[in-house]
Scaffold this active site. Structure first.
Site, mmCIF file in Angstrom:
data_model
loop_
_atom_site.group_PDB
_atom_site.id
_atom_site.type_symbol
_atom_site.label_atom_id
_atom_site.label_comp_id
_atom_site.label_asym_id
_atom_site.label_seq_id
_atom_site.Cartn_x
_atom_site.Cartn_y
_atom_site.Cartn_z
ATOM 1 N N ASN A 1 -6.640 -57.382 -58.593
ATOM 2 C CA ASN A 1 -7.113 -56.235 -58.803
ATOM 3 C C ASN A 1 -6.565 -55.280 -59.447
ATOM 4 O O ASN A 1 -5.118 -55.059 -59.889
ATOM 5 C CB ASN A 1 -6.992 -55.400 -57.822
ATOM 6 N N HIS B 1 -17.145 -54.166 -42.845
ATOM 7 C CA HIS B 1 -16.724 -52.952 -43.677
ATOM 8 C C HIS B 1 -17.500 -51.802 -43.123
ATOM 9 O O HIS B 1 -18.533 -51.301 -43.767
ATOM 10 C CB HIS B 1 -16.432 -52.401 -44.809
ATOM 11 N N ARG C 1 -14.118 -52.792 -39.016
ATOM 12 C CA ARG C 1 -13.137 -52.162 -39.740
ATOM 13 C C ARG C 1 -13.728 -51.003 -39.952
ATOM 14 O O ARG C 1 -15.084 -50.958 -40.299
ATOM 15 C CB ARG C 1 -12.787 -52.878 -41.090
ATOM 16 N N TYR D 1 -8.686 -43.930 -48.885
ATOM 17 C CA TYR D 1 -9.308 -44.340 -49.325
ATOM 18 C C TYR D 1 -9.502 -45.708 -48.460
ATOM 19 O O TYR D 1 -10.033 -45.470 -47.046
ATOM 20 C CB TYR D 1 -8.125 -45.592 -49.078
ATOM 21 N N ASP E 1 -7.280 -50.141 -40.669
ATOM 22 C CA ASP E 1 -6.862 -50.117 -42.199
ATOM 23 C C ASP E 1 -6.068 -48.876 -42.551
ATOM 24 O O ASP E 1 -6.026 -48.354 -43.440
ATOM 25 C CB ASP E 1 -7.439 -50.506 -43.531
ATOM 26 N N HIS F 1 -3.631 -48.730 -44.199
ATOM 27 C CA HIS F 1 -2.998 -48.670 -46.294
ATOM 28 C C HIS F 1 -1.957 -48.435 -46.703
ATOM 29 O O HIS F 1 -1.649 -48.138 -47.556
ATOM 30 C CB HIS F 1 -4.401 -48.537 -46.778
ATOM 31 N N GLU G 1 -4.059 -52.429 -39.296
ATOM 32 C CA GLU G 1 -3.705 -53.149 -40.102
ATOM 33 C C GLU G 1 -2.806 -52.394 -41.106
ATOM 34 O O GLU G 1 -3.092 -50.945 -41.589
ATOM 35 C CB GLU G 1 -5.092 -53.629 -41.469
ATOM 36 N N GLU H 1 -1.414 -58.638 -47.077
ATOM 37 C CA GLU H 1 -2.585 -59.032 -47.768
ATOM 38 C C GLU H 1 -2.317 -58.863 -49.570
ATOM 39 O O GLU H 1 -2.045 -59.831 -50.215
ATOM 40 C CB GLU H 1 -3.974 -57.931 -47.942
ATOM 41 N N ARG I 1 -2.526 -62.220 -42.959
ATOM 42 C CA ARG I 1 -3.722 -61.248 -43.745
ATOM 43 C C ARG I 1 -3.893 -62.295 -45.091
ATOM 44 O O ARG I 1 -4.878 -61.895 -46.197
ATOM 45 C CB ARG I 1 -3.444 -60.370 -43.913
ATOM 46 N N HIS J 1 -7.368 -61.672 -45.692
ATOM 47 C CA HIS J 1 -7.926 -60.467 -47.098
ATOM 48 C C HIS J 1 -9.281 -60.899 -47.548
ATOM 49 O O HIS J 1 -9.460 -61.905 -47.503
ATOM 50 C CB HIS J 1 -6.752 -60.080 -47.538
ATOM 51 N N GLU K 1 -12.238 -61.384 -42.958
ATOM 52 C CA GLU K 1 -12.236 -59.936 -43.786
ATOM 53 C C GLU K 1 -13.627 -60.384 -44.840
ATOM 54 O O GLU K 1 -13.375 -61.570 -45.239
ATOM 55 C CB GLU K 1 -11.549 -59.348 -44.439
ATOM 56 N N TRP L 1 -0.648 -45.947 -51.978
ATOM 57 C CA TRP L 1 -1.716 -45.731 -51.514
ATOM 58 C C TRP L 1 -2.680 -46.446 -50.513
ATOM 59 O O TRP L 1 -2.176 -47.066 -50.279
ATOM 60 C CB TRP L 1 -2.157 -46.398 -53.179
#
Ligand code: CS2
Ligand code: MG
Length: 402
Positions: A37, A122, A147, A159, A210, A212, A236, A262, A283, A312, A339, A402
């Protein structure tokens, strides 16, 4: 049998994907996801310029030898771009081997260890009040694990919380958008979210959150402790995990289970975390951790240390990655959770696949190979669109995870 062609397909049916399609002289083909990504074109170039040319003429049956050839032969080992490129080749070769054998890949991995793959969905919303119906919607459609992410009062964006409840895409602008973060506001808010969800839905549903990568170890220890009454299945990515031993500090203070991995690309990113049992779920996933061959190594090490898989499966990992992940999930002894962020209809059309969701489980199907392909004509209708992940800043302007 010899590899005679490798096509690198970049498409954007709602979001960008990079796919490698290998073609053999006997017409058997294999696909592999290479989507990273916000850095998609870097992997596409790595494959086109440096990998496909050296695959031509090779025997597709020699999966492990090809993995070692690309990993050691690169000299410059590891890293997200290299390992996503190697992952795409490895995945495509397993797809070909399954088709040649006339077997689904999970049968080549030792057969199934369970009837289906338990997935989590999610539930995202701006407020606690709005997230409760989202949790109910997931439980109503059979999910046993959910989640939960909400906005944080006082922060404009957070996020995991987009405008569209069904499809969340973090890469939202060609040039990274910037968000403001406050750990204090977040730490005060999250326990309230899980208090409300547990009160509403009781003890049975598995709940995940998460973080993050946004906290320091002691802040994560505090969060983990404050969430203990709500018995989460996992917290997570509590901290950026480059410094593997920093997880020890969290472990010393809380029993809330920890899931990371992830963003990991090789076993070296997590071997200490696993050996010291500093985590409960790993993950890592097919596309970013070197493909099926290397992912299985990571999960084998994890199995020795009571660590389960928690791969992930966000929307920026294509249906090719999801299909491959499900074959691994079905075959490994230490499966935990998978996930499952659903893809858009446009994405599902570009990537026809055999995997099916029922009663909270995904099953990869029993087609020879991985049971997924790419419709290149349809893919050609969706040209690449530049999109980057956001950057986070603290309220004083400091760049933050982030
Ligand atoms: C997230 C991802 O799903 C998750 O657990 O951490 O949505 C992640 O932000 C994206 O995959 C990044 O591209
Ligand atoms: Mg995550």
């Amino acid at each position: 049998m010899r590899i005679v062609e490798g096509r690198v397909v970049v498409t954007c049916p709602g979001r960008n994907f990079v796919t490698l399609k290998l073609v053999t002289d006997e017409g058997v083909t294999g696909v592999g996801d290479a989507t990273l990504n916000g850095r998609e074109l870097a992997v596409a170039a790595y494959l086109t310029e440096h990998v496909v040319p050296v695959l031509i003429g090779r025997d597709p049956a020699r999966i492990e030898d090809t993995w070692q050839y690309l990993y050691k032969g690169a000299y410059w080992r590891r890293g997200p771009v290299t390992m996503s490129a190697i992952a795409a080749v490895d995945t495509a070769l397993w797809d070909i081997k399954g088709k040649v054998a006339g077997l689904p890949v999970y049968q080549l991995l030792g057969g199934r260890c369970r009837d289906g793959v338990t997935v989590y969905g999610h539930a995202n919303a701006a407020t606690v009040e709005e997230v409760l119906p989202e949790v109910a919607r997931h439980i109503g459609s059979g999910y046993q694990a959910v989640r939960v992410q909400t906005g944080v009062p006082g922060l404009a964006t957070t996020y995991g919380v987009g405008t569209d409840r069904r499809f969340y895409e973090p890469a939202d602008a060609a040039v990274p958008s910037e968000a403001v973060w406050s750990t204090e506001k977040y730490l005060a808010h999250v326990p309230r979210v899980f208090a409300a969800v547990r009160k509403e839905f009781g003890p049975d549903v598995k709940l995940l959150h998460d973080v993050h990568h946004r906290l320091t170890p002691i802040e994560a220890a505090r969060l983990g402790k404050s969430l203990e009454p709500y018995a989460l299945t996992w917290m997570e990515d509590p901290v950026p995990a480059e410094l593997q031993e920093s997880l020890r500090l969290i472990r010393q203070h809380t029993t809330t289970p920890i899931a990371v991995g992830e963003v990991f690309n090789t076993i070296w990113d997590c071997e200490r975390l696993i050996r010291e049992q500093l985590i409960d779920y790993i993950r890592t996933t097919v596309v970013h951790a070197g493909g099926i061959s290397h992912l299985r190594r990571i999960f084998d090490l994890a199995a020795l240390h009571h660590v389960r898989s928690g791969s992930h499966g966000a929307t920026d990992l294509s249906p090719v990655c999801m299909a491959a992940a499900l074959h691994v999930d079905l075959a490994i002894p230490n499966f935990g959770l998978q996930e499952y962020m659903r893809h858009t209809d446009a994405t599902d059309a570009v990537f026809p696949h055999a995997y099916r969701f029922a009663d909270g489980y995904l099953h990869p199907g029993d087609e020879p190979g991985l049971g997924v392909d790419i419709d290149e004509d349809l893919a050609a209708r969706y040209p690449y669109r530049p999109a980057s992940l956001p950057v986070n800043r603290l309220e004083d302007g400091t760049v933050h995870s982030w």
